[in-house]
Structure formats: C-alpha cells, structure tokens
Design an enzyme around this catalytic site. Sequence first.
Site, PDB file in Angstrom:
ATOM      1  N   LYS A  47       1.369  -1.121   0.038  1.00 61.52           N
ATOM      2  CA  LYS A  47       0.010  -0.276  -0.187  1.00 61.52           C
ATOM      3  C   LYS A  47       0.826   1.124   0.310  1.00 61.52           C
ATOM      4  O   LYS A  47       1.976   1.172   1.009  1.00 61.52           O
ATOM      5  CB  LYS A  47      -0.443  -0.226   1.284  1.00 61.52           C
ATOM      6  N   ARG A  74     -10.709   9.864   2.112  1.00 65.06           N
ATOM      7  CA  ARG A  74     -10.573  10.449   3.188  1.00 65.06           C
ATOM      8  C   ARG A  74     -11.969  12.124   4.048  1.00 65.06           C
ATOM      9  O   ARG A  74     -12.335  11.940   4.540  1.00 65.06           O
ATOM     10  CB  ARG A  74      -9.393  11.124   3.021  1.00 65.06           C
ATOM     11  N   LYS A 110       1.412  10.075   6.221  1.00 64.92           N
ATOM     12  CA  LYS A 110       1.512   8.560   6.601  1.00 64.92           C
ATOM     13  C   LYS A 110       3.084   7.636   5.825  1.00 64.92           C
ATOM     14  O   LYS A 110       3.114   6.583   5.287  1.00 64.92           O
ATOM     15  CB  LYS A 110       0.481   8.018   5.877  1.00 64.92           C
ATOM     16  N   GLU A 151       7.456  -7.069   1.223  1.00 68.05           N
ATOM     17  CA  GLU A 151       6.037  -6.751   2.243  1.00 68.05           C
ATOM     18  C   GLU A 151       5.049  -8.319   1.745  1.00 68.05           C
ATOM     19  O   GLU A 151       4.880  -9.172   2.824  1.00 68.05           O
ATOM     20  CB  GLU A 151       5.183  -6.088   1.808  1.00 68.05           C
ATOM     21  N   LYS A 171      -2.479  -1.702  -3.583  1.00 64.17           N
ATOM     22  CA  LYS A 171      -3.026  -0.700  -3.077  1.00 64.17           C
ATOM     23  C   LYS A 171      -2.375   0.750  -3.991  1.00 64.17           C
ATOM     24  O   LYS A 171      -1.516   0.541  -3.040  1.00 64.17           O
ATOM     25  CB  LYS A 171      -3.157  -0.320  -2.223  1.00 64.17           C
ATOM     26  N   SER A 190     -10.374   5.087  -4.502  1.00 64.02           N
ATOM     27  CA  SER A 190     -11.137   6.656  -5.262  1.00 64.02           C
ATOM     28  C   SER A 190     -10.860   7.670  -5.983  1.00 64.02           C
ATOM     29  O   SER A 190     -11.212   8.314  -6.403  1.00 64.02           O
ATOM     30  CB  SER A 190     -11.426   7.234  -2.989  1.00 64.02           C
ATOM     31  N   TYR A 248     -14.920   0.754  -6.503  1.00 63.63           N
ATOM     32  CA  TYR A 248     -16.155   2.167  -6.457  1.00 63.63           C
ATOM     33  C   TYR A 248     -16.971   1.961  -8.111  1.00 63.63           C
ATOM     34  O   TYR A 248     -18.183   2.105  -8.174  1.00 63.63           O
ATOM     35  CB  TYR A 248     -15.861   3.260  -6.393  1.00 63.63           C
TER      36      TYR A 248
HETATM   37  C1  PBG Z   1      -7.659   3.847   5.515  1.00 64.78           C
HETATM   38  C2  PBG Z   1      -7.631   2.939   4.264  1.00 64.78           C
HETATM   39  C3  PBG Z   1      -7.464   4.117   3.489  1.00 64.78           C
HETATM   40  C4  PBG Z   1      -8.719   3.134   1.957  1.00 64.78           C
HETATM   41  C5  PBG Z   1      -8.864   2.402   2.344  1.00 64.78           C
HETATM   42  N1  PBG Z   1      -8.817   2.139   3.836  1.00 64.78           N
HETATM   43  C6  PBG Z   1      -7.508   5.361   2.881  1.00 64.78           C
HETATM   44  C7  PBG Z   1      -5.263   5.903   3.804  1.00 64.78           C
HETATM   45  O1  PBG Z   1      -5.124   4.719   3.580  1.00 64.78           O
HETATM   46  O2  PBG Z   1      -5.905   7.333   3.873  1.00 64.78           O
HETATM   47  C8  PBG Z   1      -8.319   4.240   0.425  1.00 64.78           C
HETATM   48  C9  PBG Z   1      -9.444   3.798  -0.336  1.00 64.78           C
HETATM   49  C10 PBG Z   1      -9.647   4.972  -1.686  1.00 64.78           C
HETATM   50  O3  PBG Z   1      -9.274   5.559  -1.633  1.00 64.78           O
HETATM   51  O4  PBG Z   1     -10.789   4.221  -1.991  1.00 64.78           O
HETATM   52  N2  PBG Z   1      -6.842   3.074   6.933  1.00 64.78           N
END
Ligand code: PBG
Length: 329
Positions: free
Chosen positions: A200, A210, A222, A238, A253, A279, A318
């Site tokens: 990720k 968010r 992050k 990982e 992701k 998203s 989505y």
């Molecule tokens: C949080 C989480 C995130 C997403 C899924 N779980 C956001 C982040 O890590 O800040 C993002 C999903 C998306 O953008 O569709 N742990």
Amino acid sequence: MLISRPRRNRKSAAIRDLVQETTLSVDDFIFPMFVLEGSGIKSEIKSMPNIYRFSIDILLEEIKEVSDLGIKSICLFPNYPEAKKDKFATESHNPETFYLKALSEIKEKFPHIALMTDVAMDPYSSDGHDGLVGNGADGLVDILNDETLDILGKMALAQASAGADIIGPSDMMDGRIGYIRKILDDEGFTNVSIMSYSVKYASAFYGPFRDALDSAPKFGDKKTYQMNPANVREALIEGQLDVAEGADFLMVKPAFSYLDVIKTMADNFDLPIAAYNVSGEYAMIKAAAQNGWLDGDKAMLEMLLSIKRAGAKIILSYFAKEFAILKNH
Ligand code: PBG
C-alpha cells in the site's frame, strides 16, 4: 508480400472475442461501501459522484440491489463523527458500536455475501492516522508499531465476532498479519480470512476516500508506514512476510498507477492477487466524464480490464455496481 497480418485477428467482433485474452466478470469484484450511524440517511460523497454513505436501514436495501445485480462481495467502511474518535481508536472495538452492529445485520440478512472489513485506526482516530501516535521528538510523525498491533488485534477480533468473512488490514504496521492471524485462531475464528493490504503506497489518490470518512491525518503524512511510490522491490518483502504470516490474499493499492507492481506480485506469489481501484481513480474518470472529456463507461471498462490484465484476480472498485449494471444489459 506480407505473410503475417496481425489485423486478421481483429477483423470482426466475433474473431476479436475469440482471441480476447482477458475478461472481466462480476465475480471478480468487491464493492466498497460506506456506513454511518442513524436511519434514513443517504448522503452523496462530493468527490465521488454516485457513491453514498448510507445508514444501516438504507444500506441493507442497497445491498439487496447490488446482490440482485450479481455482486457477491462487499467491503464496508464506517464514517464516525469526530466526537466518537480518540487517540486509541477505542470505538473500533466497542461491541455496541454501529459499525459492528451493521456487520452482524448484513451477515444475518445476506449470509451468502462475502463481507470484508477494514482494519486500521484512521476512521476512529482523533489523530487521523492508521496507527497509534507517540510523542516523537524532532517533529516527525511517530507511529508506534507494536502498541498499534494490540489495538488492531482487538479491532479484528471484534469484526470477526460480528460476522466478517474477510479481515482487511490496511494499516501497514509491521507484523500485523501474523499478530491478527494468531488472535483469530486462538479465539476459534480459523475460518475467517485475511486479505492483506500488502503493498500500500502513500498515495494522493486516497483523497476522496478521506473526504468520505473525514479521516485525513490531522498532522503530518503517512509516509513512515505506507510505501514510497518510487519503489517496487519492497513489494516483494511485504509479500513474503504476509505469505509467511498466513495471509489468504495479497493486495496492491492503488491499482492504476501501479500496474507493474500488480504484475510483479502476480509473477512472484501464488496467492490470489487483489488490487484496489481507489477513490481518486474513480473520481478522475467521473470528473472527466461529467465534463464530457471522456466516455465514462468506456474509460471505466478499460481501466478495470488493465488491472485484471496486469494480474489482479480480484478488484476492489467503486465501479463494481456500474459494471454489474452494464453487464446485466
Ligand atoms: C485507511 C484506508 C484508506 C483507504 C482504504 N483504507 C485511506 C488511507 O490509507 O489513507 C483508501 C481507499 C480509497 O482511496 O478508495 N486505512
């Protein structure tokens, strides 16, 4: 004289279909959905047209609708008000909390649906981080890895007890897959799966998500736990750890800017590879389509197909409902 004419294999729809290597099916999708407390609520997420936060009563109607379209897997995320958040994400394992109750209700009404949850502190954290924030010196964001594991373990156990089929740790703490696997097994949840957000990245493409959860970090970023978008070799580290720690699926992701990473994972691991079409990827296509700059349906299909072609068997998207509607016509 031309002997080879690759265009012969493109000359009609019938022949193009015969030689098509990659196909998408509704079976491949997990539909991410958002729930909030209350009743009678369906509130659209501004940066994600056609995606809503539902109260549980309306969510159940929506799940019926997507299930009738052939979608069999959903991933549920909660939107908590600021007042319910604290430093320790305590609400995440309060047995009376609306998210856990929503899981139980969904499982009871739709036992055939594969129900996935998210394990990370951010929806419940007053700091907006995925882990517990310490008192790091020199202004760096200090996320306490091993202390966070304890909270994630409680969260995962609460979700499994509520009926989750697949636990999705998205927090990127070291060792969390093994830690959660052991807690689940010790408590008798040997059949609950783990889909690890193995790879990720610290990505700008999570922005609309968010918004949906009001979960942006209150300070810092992050980058001390999510991966650097420049790197792919770390993905193998990982992945190896997650395999060894008992993951059932490995996820990459975001998806669209990371097709090479998906391919690397698919080439190197035998567990099913999932990709999260996040998203921001959804928002980009929607915004361009609303402006008349892209054909939204065609761009969607091409994006999803490319993720599958790269090696993802499973796509969290989505677009899942829209894809299912297109397929049903
Ligand atoms: C949080 C989480 C995130 C997403 C899924 N779980 C956001 C982040 O890590 O800040 C993002 C999903 C998306 O953008 O569709 N742990």
